[in-house]
Design an enzyme around this catalytic site. Structure first.
Site, PDB file in Angstrom:
ATOM      1  N   LYS A  14      -2.878  -9.307   6.998  1.00 34.28           N
ATOM      2  CA  LYS A  14      -3.685  -9.467   5.781  1.00 34.28           C
ATOM      3  C   LYS A  14      -3.193 -10.657   4.931  1.00 34.28           C
ATOM      4  CE  LYS A  14      -5.091  -4.594   5.361  1.00 34.28           C
ATOM      5  NZ  LYS A  14      -5.096  -3.409   4.438  1.00 34.28           N
ATOM      6  N   TYR A  36     -15.290  -3.130   6.345  1.00 39.89           N
ATOM      7  CA  TYR A  36     -14.821  -1.886   5.723  1.00 39.89           C
ATOM      8  C   TYR A  36     -15.984  -0.975   5.314  1.00 39.89           C
ATOM      9  CZ  TYR A  36      -9.872  -3.333   5.404  1.00 39.89           C
ATOM     10  OH  TYR A  36      -8.569  -3.666   5.687  1.00 39.89           O
ATOM     11  N   ASN A  40      -0.940  -4.232   1.620  1.00 42.72           N
ATOM     12  CA  ASN A  40      -0.029  -3.549   2.537  1.00 42.72           C
ATOM     13  C   ASN A  40       0.130  -4.277   3.877  1.00 42.72           C
ATOM     14  OD1 ASN A  40      -2.521  -2.953   3.554  1.00 42.72           O
ATOM     15  ND2 ASN A  40      -2.368  -0.731   3.317  1.00 42.72           N
ATOM     16  N   HIS A  62      -3.662  -4.328   8.859  1.00 44.30           N
ATOM     17  CA  HIS A  62      -4.656  -3.314   9.194  1.00 44.30           C
ATOM     18  C   HIS A  62      -4.480  -2.969  10.663  1.00 44.30           C
ATOM     19  CE1 HIS A  62      -8.621  -1.374   9.778  1.00 44.30           C
ATOM     20  NE2 HIS A  62      -8.581  -1.976  10.945  1.00 44.30           N
ATOM     21  N   GLU A  68     -14.257  -2.344  15.848  1.00 42.73           N
ATOM     22  CA  GLU A  68     -13.542  -3.390  15.115  1.00 42.73           C
ATOM     23  C   GLU A  68     -13.201  -4.605  15.979  1.00 42.73           C
ATOM     24  OE1 GLU A  68     -11.451  -0.389  11.861  1.00 42.73           O
ATOM     25  OE2 GLU A  68     -10.172  -1.472  13.275  1.00 42.73           O
TER      26      GLU A  68
HETATM   27  P1  IDP Z   1      -5.401   2.274   6.422  1.00 43.08           P
HETATM   28  O1  IDP Z   1      -5.416   0.763   6.289  1.00 43.08           O
HETATM   29  O2  IDP Z   1      -3.998   2.828   6.436  1.00 43.08           O
HETATM   30  O3  IDP Z   1      -6.239   2.775   7.562  1.00 43.08           O
HETATM   31  P2  IDP Z   1      -7.527   3.172   4.641  1.00 43.08           P
HETATM   32  O4  IDP Z   1      -7.534   4.463   3.917  1.00 43.08           O
HETATM   33  O5  IDP Z   1      -8.444   3.038   5.824  1.00 43.08           O
HETATM   34  O6  IDP Z   1      -6.017   2.854   5.059  1.00 43.08           O
HETATM   35  O7  IDP Z   1      -7.850   2.043   3.583  1.00 43.08           O
HETATM   36  C1  IDP Z   1      -8.163   0.722   3.981  1.00 43.08           C
HETATM   37  C2  IDP Z   1      -7.413  -0.241   3.100  1.00 43.08           C
HETATM   38  O8  IDP Z   1      -7.893  -0.106   1.764  1.00 43.08           O
HETATM   39  C3  IDP Z   1      -5.911  -0.011   2.992  1.00 43.08           C
HETATM   40  O9  IDP Z   1      -5.167  -0.547   4.051  1.00 43.08           O
HETATM   41  C4  IDP Z   1      -5.586  -0.674   1.668  1.00 43.08           C
HETATM   42  O10 IDP Z   1      -5.509  -2.100   1.792  1.00 43.08           O
HETATM   43  C5  IDP Z   1      -6.828  -0.314   0.837  1.00 43.08           C
HETATM   44  N1  IDP Z   1      -6.630   0.939   0.078  1.00 43.08           N
HETATM   45  C6  IDP Z   1      -6.626   2.204   0.564  1.00 43.08           C
HETATM   46  N2  IDP Z   1      -6.422   3.120  -0.409  1.00 43.08           N
HETATM   47  C7  IDP Z   1      -6.284   2.400  -1.549  1.00 43.08           C
HETATM   48  C8  IDP Z   1      -6.045   2.774  -2.919  1.00 43.08           C
HETATM   49  O11 IDP Z   1      -5.912   3.936  -3.266  1.00 43.08           O
HETATM   50  N3  IDP Z   1      -5.958   1.747  -3.815  1.00 43.08           N
HETATM   51  C9  IDP Z   1      -6.113   0.433  -3.463  1.00 43.08           C
HETATM   52  N4  IDP Z   1      -6.336   0.049  -2.194  1.00 43.08           N
HETATM   53  C10 IDP Z   1      -6.426   1.013  -1.250  1.00 43.08           C
HETATM   54 MG    MG Z   2      -8.283   2.775   7.864  1.00 37.80          MG
END
Ligand code: IDP
Ligand code: MG
Length: 134
Positions: free
Chosen positions: A9, A49, A112, A115, A126
């Site tokens: 990312k 997304y 984070n 992905h 994807e």
């Molecule tokens: P993942 O990447 O671990 O699969 P997902 O729940 O699919 O997590 O969420 C996709 C992305 O959305 C996350 O990697 C993160 O960048 C962002 N995200 C998820 N939850 C939050 C939140 O509570 N606040 C802000 N960003 C979030």
């Molecule tokens: Mg996810």
């Protein structure tokens, strides 16, 4: 052999951590099958997304994903999907297990660093988002 999608990312490319992440991935037994460096528009991020449509964090997430270069790649390994999710750790770096990629380099729950596809169905939709069939 199973394939999955990893995206480095914008927070990680900005901090020049692409090589370090690739090193960790290859050392963990994954084979890089396809890879590119590109930028998304926030509209493209929103398509990627789509599963998160309606979530409060979606607009900010799409803006973040369009804020700089990303490096999507197809990785291959036995149990690639499960093993890559284990290697990256929990979504929120503050909750990620010690030694995982997100624990070590993630900045916060949005920024984070990586992905990874979360299921065979996700990987199947994807991978073609970024790459032609080999
Ligand atoms: P993942 O990447 O671990 O699969 P997902 O729940 O699919 O997590 O969420 C996709 C992305 O959305 C996350 O990697 C993160 O960048 C962002 N995200 C998820 N939850 C939050 C939140 O509570 N606040 C802000 N960003 C979030
Ligand atoms: Mg996810």
């Amino acid at each position: 052999m199973e394939q999955t999608l990893l995206i480095i990312k914008p927070d990680a490319t900005a901090r020049r951590l692409t090589g370090e992440i690739l090193c960790r991935i290859e050392r963990s037994g994954f084979v890089v099958k396809q890879l590119r460096l590109m930028r998304l528009t926030s509209e493209m991020a929103r398509k990627f997304y789509a599963v998160h449509e309606g979530k409060p964090f979606l607009d900010a997430l799409c803006a973040f994903m369009a804020s700089g270069p990303i490096v999507p790649m197809v990785l291959e390994k036995e149990n690639a999907i499960t093993d890559l999710r284990a290697l990256i750790g929990a979504t929120d770096p503050a909750e990620a297990a010690c030694g995982t990629l997100r624990y070590e380099i993630g900045e916060n729950v949005q920024r984070n660093s990586v992905h990874a596809s979360d299921s065979a169905e996700s990987a199947a939709s994807e991978i073609p988002f970024f790459f032609e069939q080999e």
